[in-house]
Write an enzyme that holds these catalytic residues in place. Structure first.
Site, PDB file in Angstrom:
ATOM      1  N   LEU A  98       0.827  -1.075  -0.150  1.00  0.00           N
ATOM      2  CA  LEU A  98       0.160   0.022  -0.057  1.00  0.00           C
ATOM      3  C   LEU A  98       0.815   1.134   0.107  1.00  0.00           C
ATOM      4  O   LEU A  98       0.477   2.235  -0.516  1.00  0.00           O
ATOM      5  CB  LEU A  98      -0.829   0.191   1.133  1.00  0.00           C
ATOM      6  CG  LEU A  98      -1.939  -1.186   1.017  1.00  0.00           C
ATOM      7  CD1 LEU A  98      -2.759  -1.024   2.503  1.00  0.00           C
ATOM      8  CD2 LEU A  98      -3.033  -0.740   0.162  1.00  0.00           C
ATOM      9  N   GLY A 115      13.135   4.585   4.356  1.00  0.00           N
ATOM     10  CA  GLY A 115      13.963   3.922   5.380  1.00  0.00           C
ATOM     11  C   GLY A 115      13.473   3.434   6.593  1.00  0.00           C
ATOM     12  O   GLY A 115      14.155   3.394   7.611  1.00  0.00           O
ATOM     13  N   PHE A 116      12.006   3.576   6.601  1.00  0.00           N
ATOM     14  CA  PHE A 116      11.226   3.336   7.906  1.00  0.00           C
ATOM     15  C   PHE A 116      10.316   1.768   7.695  1.00  0.00           C
ATOM     16  O   PHE A 116      10.318   1.080   8.778  1.00  0.00           O
ATOM     17  CB  PHE A 116      10.551   4.198   8.457  1.00  0.00           C
ATOM     18  CG  PHE A 116      11.624   5.499   9.139  1.00  0.00           C
ATOM     19  CD1 PHE A 116      12.068   5.334  10.192  1.00  0.00           C
ATOM     20  CD2 PHE A 116      11.571   6.310   8.009  1.00  0.00           C
ATOM     21  CE1 PHE A 116      12.905   6.303  10.754  1.00  0.00           C
ATOM     22  CE2 PHE A 116      12.662   7.364   8.689  1.00  0.00           C
ATOM     23  CZ  PHE A 116      13.200   7.546   9.862  1.00  0.00           C
ATOM     24  N   GLY A 117       9.936   1.466   6.651  1.00  0.00           N
ATOM     25  CA  GLY A 117       9.155   0.458   6.553  1.00  0.00           C
ATOM     26  C   GLY A 117       8.121   0.543   5.374  1.00  0.00           C
ATOM     27  O   GLY A 117       8.120   1.363   4.796  1.00  0.00           O
ATOM     28  N   ASP A 152      -1.373  14.664  13.463  1.00  0.00           N
ATOM     29  CA  ASP A 152      -1.389  14.540  12.136  1.00  0.00           C
ATOM     30  C   ASP A 152      -2.785  14.365  11.317  1.00  0.00           C
ATOM     31  O   ASP A 152      -2.913  13.625  10.458  1.00  0.00           O
ATOM     32  CB  ASP A 152      -0.399  13.185  11.607  1.00  0.00           C
ATOM     33  CG  ASP A 152       0.020  13.541  10.187  1.00  0.00           C
ATOM     34  OD1 ASP A 152       0.089  14.500   9.896  1.00  0.00           O
ATOM     35  OD2 ASP A 152       0.481  12.445   9.518  1.00  0.00           O
TER      36      ASP A 152
END
Length: 208
Positions: A15, A20-22, A138
């Site tokens: 999706l 750099g995080f997932g 957010d």
């Protein structure tokens, strides 16, 4: 990515890719008649022990937030949180629908009545999380899904959320809450986290 997670989550589609995080995946739970769910994988490519520790800590905080708040019908339910082959995973309820950004792009404009209805619907969710001492930090059209099943708005992506007041202070009127940090520019106390929460794409919770 392992084809079958925890022995029953089958990944079917990427999706969003957070670099750099997932990544965030669409998956099926084969133990529940292939019911759809969303799987977030934490795979940080950060340098340094502190940055990695902070990324894992904040990912776990997102899972905790969903566990605490997911009882509300307009917040995704946490289905699982686990580690497998050195990766952390968070599994949450799949919301079938579009986010408000995509709806706005398709519809172009909202009437005054529609905007009022949207705000009233969303405010009830924000009231619920604020009463529990949590700020989302957010809230934007990309993170507000319009559910096809009941037409309600669902607030997603709690990766940037912050617990400002421990819940026991809110539930115990005899307790005195601690001093709260100032909130400036979307961060608490002006700090910057080394971990950026997963950003849902326009179709993160939709199969379209």
């Amino acid at each position: 990515m392992i084809p079958l997670l925890r022995g029953h989550y089958r990944v079917t589609k990427v999706l969003s890719d957070e670099g750099g995080f997932g990544r965030t995946y669409l998956a099926e739970d084969i133990d529940k008649l292939n019911e759809l769910c969303v799987v977030k994988q934490l795979a940080p490519k950060v340098q340094g022990t502190y940055a990695l520790k902070k990324a894992v800590e904040l990912f776990k905080e997102e899972a905790k937030r969903l566990q605490e708040l997911g009882k509300h019908p307009q917040i995704p339910t946490l289905l699982a949180y686990f580690e497998q082959e050195n990766y952390m995973y968070l599994v949450q309820e799949f919301i079938d629908g579009q986010n408000l950004l995509k709806q706005l792009q398709q519809q172009k404009t909202y009437s005054e009545t529609e905007i009022r209805e949207l705000l009233l619907d969303l405010l009830s969710v924000l009231k619920f999380i604020h009463e529990r001492g949590v700020i989302h930090r957010d809230t934007k059209p990309q993170n507000i899904m319009h559910s096809q099943s009941d037409g309600k708005l669902v607030l997603i992506d709690f990766g940037a959320s912050k617990q400002l007041i421990p819940f026991h202070f809110l539930s115990d009127s005899s307790s005195t809450p601690p001093n709260l940090p100032l909130v400036r520019g979307g961060a608490v106390g002006g700090g910057v986290h080394p971990y950026q929460p997963f950003r849902e794409t326009a179709n993160c919770n939709s199969t379209e």
